[in-house]
Design a protein around this motif. Sequence first.
Motif, PDB file in Angstrom:
ATOM      1  N   PHE A 228       7.459  47.359  33.390  1.00  0.00           N
ATOM      2  CA  PHE A 228       8.806  47.120  32.889  1.00  0.00           C
ATOM      3  C   PHE A 228       9.264  45.704  33.221  1.00  0.00           C
ATOM      4  CE2 PHE A 228      13.417  46.974  33.501  1.00  0.00           C
ATOM      5  CZ  PHE A 228      13.803  47.243  32.196  1.00  0.00           C
ATOM      6  N   ASP A 229       9.688  45.010  32.195  1.00  0.00           N
ATOM      7  CA  ASP A 229      10.252  43.671  32.325  1.00  0.00           C
ATOM      8  C   ASP A 229      11.390  43.576  31.312  1.00  0.00           C
ATOM      9  OD1 ASP A 229       9.950  40.655  33.145  1.00  0.00           O
ATOM     10  OD2 ASP A 229      10.037  40.672  30.946  1.00  0.00           O
ATOM     11  N   THR A 230      12.585  43.310  31.799  1.00  0.00           N
ATOM     12  CA  THR A 230      13.754  43.355  30.918  1.00  0.00           C
ATOM     13  C   THR A 230      13.612  42.426  29.726  1.00  0.00           C
ATOM     14  OG1 THR A 230      15.179  43.892  32.809  1.00  0.00           O
ATOM     15  CG2 THR A 230      16.248  43.093  30.811  1.00  0.00           C
ATOM     16  N   ALA A 231      13.161  41.190  29.954  1.00  0.00           N
ATOM     17  CA  ALA A 231      13.053  40.227  28.853  1.00  0.00           C
ATOM     18  C   ALA A 231      12.064  40.714  27.804  1.00  0.00           C
ATOM     19  CB  ALA A 231      12.631  38.868  29.390  1.00  0.00           C
ATOM     20  N   ARG A 232      10.923  41.269  28.243  1.00  0.00           N
ATOM     21  CA  ARG A 232       9.928  41.749  27.287  1.00  0.00           C
ATOM     22  C   ARG A 232      10.464  42.938  26.492  1.00  0.00           C
ATOM     23  NH1 ARG A 232       3.739  44.000  28.296  1.00  0.00           N
ATOM     24  NH2 ARG A 232       3.223  44.164  26.091  1.00  0.00           N
ATOM     25  N   VAL A 233      11.164  43.838  27.180  1.00  0.00           N
ATOM     26  CA  VAL A 233      11.734  44.994  26.479  1.00  0.00           C
ATOM     27  C   VAL A 233      12.740  44.535  25.434  1.00  0.00           C
ATOM     28  CG1 VAL A 233      13.274  46.975  26.776  1.00  0.00           C
ATOM     29  CG2 VAL A 233      11.308  46.687  28.293  1.00  0.00           C
ATOM     30  N   SER A 254      19.363  47.842  33.627  1.00  0.00           N
ATOM     31  CA  SER A 254      18.842  46.532  33.223  1.00  0.00           C
ATOM     32  C   SER A 254      19.389  46.114  31.865  1.00  0.00           C
ATOM     33  CB  SER A 254      17.314  46.563  33.188  1.00  0.00           C
ATOM     34  OG  SER A 254      16.779  46.847  34.458  1.00  0.00           O
ATOM     35  N   LEU A 255      19.449  47.040  30.919  1.00  0.00           N
ATOM     36  CA  LEU A 255      19.981  46.710  29.595  1.00  0.00           C
ATOM     37  C   LEU A 255      21.453  46.308  29.678  1.00  0.00           C
ATOM     38  CD1 LEU A 255      18.457  49.491  27.300  1.00  0.00           C
ATOM     39  CD2 LEU A 255      17.678  47.147  27.586  1.00  0.00           C
ATOM     40  N   LEU A 256      22.195  47.005  30.525  1.00  0.00           N
ATOM     41  CA  LEU A 256      23.616  46.697  30.659  1.00  0.00           C
ATOM     42  C   LEU A 256      23.852  45.321  31.272  1.00  0.00           C
ATOM     43  CD1 LEU A 256      24.768  50.233  31.808  1.00  0.00           C
ATOM     44  CD2 LEU A 256      25.604  49.056  29.760  1.00  0.00           C
ATOM     45  N   GLN A 257      22.886  44.834  32.033  1.00  0.00           N
ATOM     46  CA  GLN A 257      23.015  43.530  32.662  1.00  0.00           C
ATOM     47  C   GLN A 257      22.353  42.416  31.841  1.00  0.00           C
ATOM     48  OE1 GLN A 257      21.364  44.143  36.575  1.00  0.00           O
ATOM     49  NE2 GLN A 257      22.845  45.743  37.075  1.00  0.00           N
ATOM     50  N   ALA A 258      21.838  42.751  30.667  1.00  0.00           N
ATOM     51  CA  ALA A 258      21.147  41.760  29.839  1.00  0.00           C
ATOM     52  C   ALA A 258      22.140  40.713  29.332  1.00  0.00           C
ATOM     53  CB  ALA A 258      20.485  42.450  28.657  1.00  0.00           C
ATOM     54  N   PRO A 259      21.661  39.490  29.114  1.00  0.00           N
ATOM     55  CA  PRO A 259      22.556  38.444  28.602  1.00  0.00           C
ATOM     56  C   PRO A 259      23.048  38.789  27.203  1.00  0.00           C
ATOM     57  CG  PRO A 259      20.254  37.709  28.592  1.00  0.00           C
ATOM     58  CD  PRO A 259      20.290  38.998  29.348  1.00  0.00           C
ATOM     59  N   PRO A 260      24.218  38.325  26.839  1.00  0.00           N
ATOM     60  CA  PRO A 260      24.762  38.623  25.503  1.00  0.00           C
ATOM     61  C   PRO A 260      23.952  37.938  24.413  1.00  0.00           C
ATOM     62  CG  PRO A 260      26.129  37.015  26.644  1.00  0.00           C
ATOM     63  CD  PRO A 260      25.127  37.494  27.639  1.00  0.00           C
ATOM     64  N   ILE A 285      26.279  53.854  29.157  1.00  0.00           N
ATOM     65  CA  ILE A 285      25.219  53.909  28.145  1.00  0.00           C
ATOM     66  C   ILE A 285      25.800  54.249  26.784  1.00  0.00           C
ATOM     67  CG2 ILE A 285      23.177  55.198  27.377  1.00  0.00           C
ATOM     68  CD1 ILE A 285      22.457  55.536  30.346  1.00  0.00           C
ATOM     69  N   THR A 286      26.732  55.182  26.768  1.00  0.00           N
ATOM     70  CA  THR A 286      27.259  55.673  25.490  1.00  0.00           C
ATOM     71  C   THR A 286      28.390  54.824  24.934  1.00  0.00           C
ATOM     72  OG1 THR A 286      28.692  57.188  26.733  1.00  0.00           O
ATOM     73  CG2 THR A 286      26.598  58.060  25.931  1.00  0.00           C
ATOM     74  N   THR A 287      28.968  53.951  25.749  1.00  0.00           N
ATOM     75  CA  THR A 287      30.085  53.150  25.253  1.00  0.00           C
ATOM     76  C   THR A 287      29.773  51.660  25.162  1.00  0.00           C
ATOM     77  OG1 THR A 287      31.015  52.949  27.490  1.00  0.00           O
ATOM     78  CG2 THR A 287      31.803  54.782  26.110  1.00  0.00           C
ATOM     79  N   GLU A 288      28.835  51.153  25.970  1.00  0.00           N
ATOM     80  CA  GLU A 288      28.572  49.722  26.000  1.00  0.00           C
ATOM     81  C   GLU A 288      27.238  49.339  25.350  1.00  0.00           C
ATOM     82  OE1 GLU A 288      29.142  48.031  29.908  1.00  0.00           O
ATOM     83  OE2 GLU A 288      30.700  49.497  30.383  1.00  0.00           O
ATOM     84  N   LEU A 289      26.407  50.321  25.018  1.00  0.00           N
ATOM     85  CA  LEU A 289      25.139  50.065  24.338  1.00  0.00           C
ATOM     86  C   LEU A 289      25.174  50.755  22.970  1.00  0.00           C
ATOM     87  CD1 LEU A 289      22.686  50.572  27.361  1.00  0.00           C
ATOM     88  CD2 LEU A 289      23.311  48.406  26.284  1.00  0.00           C
ATOM     89  N   PRO A 411      33.379  48.699  40.540  1.00  0.00           N
ATOM     90  CA  PRO A 411      32.924  47.687  39.558  1.00  0.00           C
ATOM     91  C   PRO A 411      31.911  46.690  40.115  1.00  0.00           C
ATOM     92  CG  PRO A 411      35.206  47.287  40.230  1.00  0.00           C
ATOM     93  CD  PRO A 411      34.838  48.642  40.760  1.00  0.00           C
ATOM     94  N   ALA A 412      31.839  46.546  41.432  1.00  0.00           N
ATOM     95  CA  ALA A 412      30.904  45.578  41.999  1.00  0.00           C
ATOM     96  C   ALA A 412      29.542  46.179  42.305  1.00  0.00           C
ATOM     97  CB  ALA A 412      31.486  44.987  43.289  1.00  0.00           C
ATOM     98  N   VAL A 413      29.394  47.475  42.113  1.00  0.00           N
ATOM     99  CA  VAL A 413      28.146  48.165  42.483  1.00  0.00           C
ATOM    100  C   VAL A 413      27.295  48.400  41.239  1.00  0.00           C
ATOM    101  CG1 VAL A 413      27.132  50.251  43.489  1.00  0.00           C
ATOM    102  CG2 VAL A 413      29.196  49.244  44.498  1.00  0.00           C
ATOM    103  N   ALA A 414      26.098  47.793  41.215  1.00  0.00           N
ATOM    104  CA  ALA A 414      25.170  48.015  40.101  1.00  0.00           C
ATOM    105  C   ALA A 414      24.247  49.190  40.380  1.00  0.00           C
ATOM    106  CB  ALA A 414      24.343  46.748  39.852  1.00  0.00           C
TER     107      ALA A 414
END
Length: 490
Positions: A228-233, A254-260, A285-289, A411-414
């Motif tokens: 698993f690598d976020t950029a590759r995915v 990881s997807l939620l933290q991906a760059p816009p 997952i259901t509201t931001e992706l 909000p500060a906890v990933a």
Amino acid sequence: MSGAKWRSIPEMALSAGDRFGDAEAVVDGALRLTFRELADRIRVAAGAYREQLGVRKGDRVALWAPNSAEWIVAAFGLLAAGGVLVPVNTRFKDTEAHDIVRRSGAKALLVQGGFLDREFTGPRGVPVVDLTSGFLTSGAPLADAARDLGEDDLADIIFTSGTTGRPKGVMTTHGQTLRLYDEWCHLAGLRQGDRYLMVNPYFHIFGYKAGLVASLLRGATMLPVPVFDTARVLDLVERERVTVLPGPPTLYHSLLQAPPGRDLSSLRVAVTGSADIPVELVRRITTELPFRYLMTGYGLTEAGTVTASRPGDPYEAVATTVGRPCQGFDVRIADDGEVLVRGYAVMRGYLDDPAATAEAIDCDGWLHTGDLGELDEDGRLRIGGRKKDMFIVGGFNAYPAEIEGFLLEHPAVAQAAVIGVPDERLGQVGRAFVVACEAVSADELIAWSRERMAGFKVPRSVEFRDALPLGATGKVLKDQLAQDQEPQLP
């Protein structure tokens, strides 16, 4: 088990060549195979197993390699030759893997040398074959592939992760897998033409059965990812227009933290499940992706997928439970809160370990899962964590999964993981390991927790990490976190 369309997994897999023809079956780097081409390769590999390794019905072969097109051909080629598949965790060290190969009675071991910059060796006396050596293409197509197999024949022996002791080999038949994962396809909404990105490792049932078997049942394109690598995915989702992306909770973090700016609009189906999936993550997952459907579920190697949410379930149910039992399963809660499971897909037993089998499956056929849970008024299962993870604070039972869920609302906890550590006065107290996505102090988190949890649940200490230690299936390795933890004095 009667009435199945196919008698065995390889019979089903080979039929995909006729059912889906020239549709794309596998995309692995530059390699693209149609379903017809994949079926041809499986028959050739089956011939290689017969001719070069002498594999016959019931012979076991271990496969210790990462997700790839070769893994797919090797696994289904072995099954087509009548063999029994023994997948091995690619994160295991040589000693751990050799123990599994020996105990399984494997006739051979297939590996992919160089993965993770290491060589994969076999125990003395067991032939080792590299997947990239040309072995898979060296046989004559097997004319009688899968002909003698039936639904009650043993298909695979999948060893447990070993996080709670020595790994045990779970024995499952062809018919059990075909029936259960046909239903899984229906519940997940997997359909012909879907493009399924596979980050779940194939040595695990989530990758192998809810991944490969499900895709061959429905005609979905398989896109294996070895590490698993976020950029590759993100690149693959954009370039290949991926529609289905199951995975552990860490994948969606990881997807939620991906760059816009990344085009994820093709994503339709997410599937996740864990004893410790937090409610807040389900909401995000259901509201931001862009996923239009999220299936949550609960399963284990010893029984496969036991419960799942259903299309149309209300958001609250998806967010707070792992759904209702799949068809053919009964679920009940023991007096001590343990989840018990009974049904056709419960394993045939642990390999060569009748004592462990008897301990896991009682005389009435109930599998004792080791998970804690409760059933709501609609029959949906809510998982509260592992029995072994529970710790006792001054006489009160504290459940890490519940505490982690609260922490993840900050909000500060990933990411968060909680364990019990020794305490001179209370016996045990909670310690939280946190990956933060913005600045926050331990005192702030503890004070915030005191406003939301009973006092005995509040972590007494917080340790910040850049990342949590994860197993190959995405679960936090709490045994590693627990190592070398010093007692907390009052």
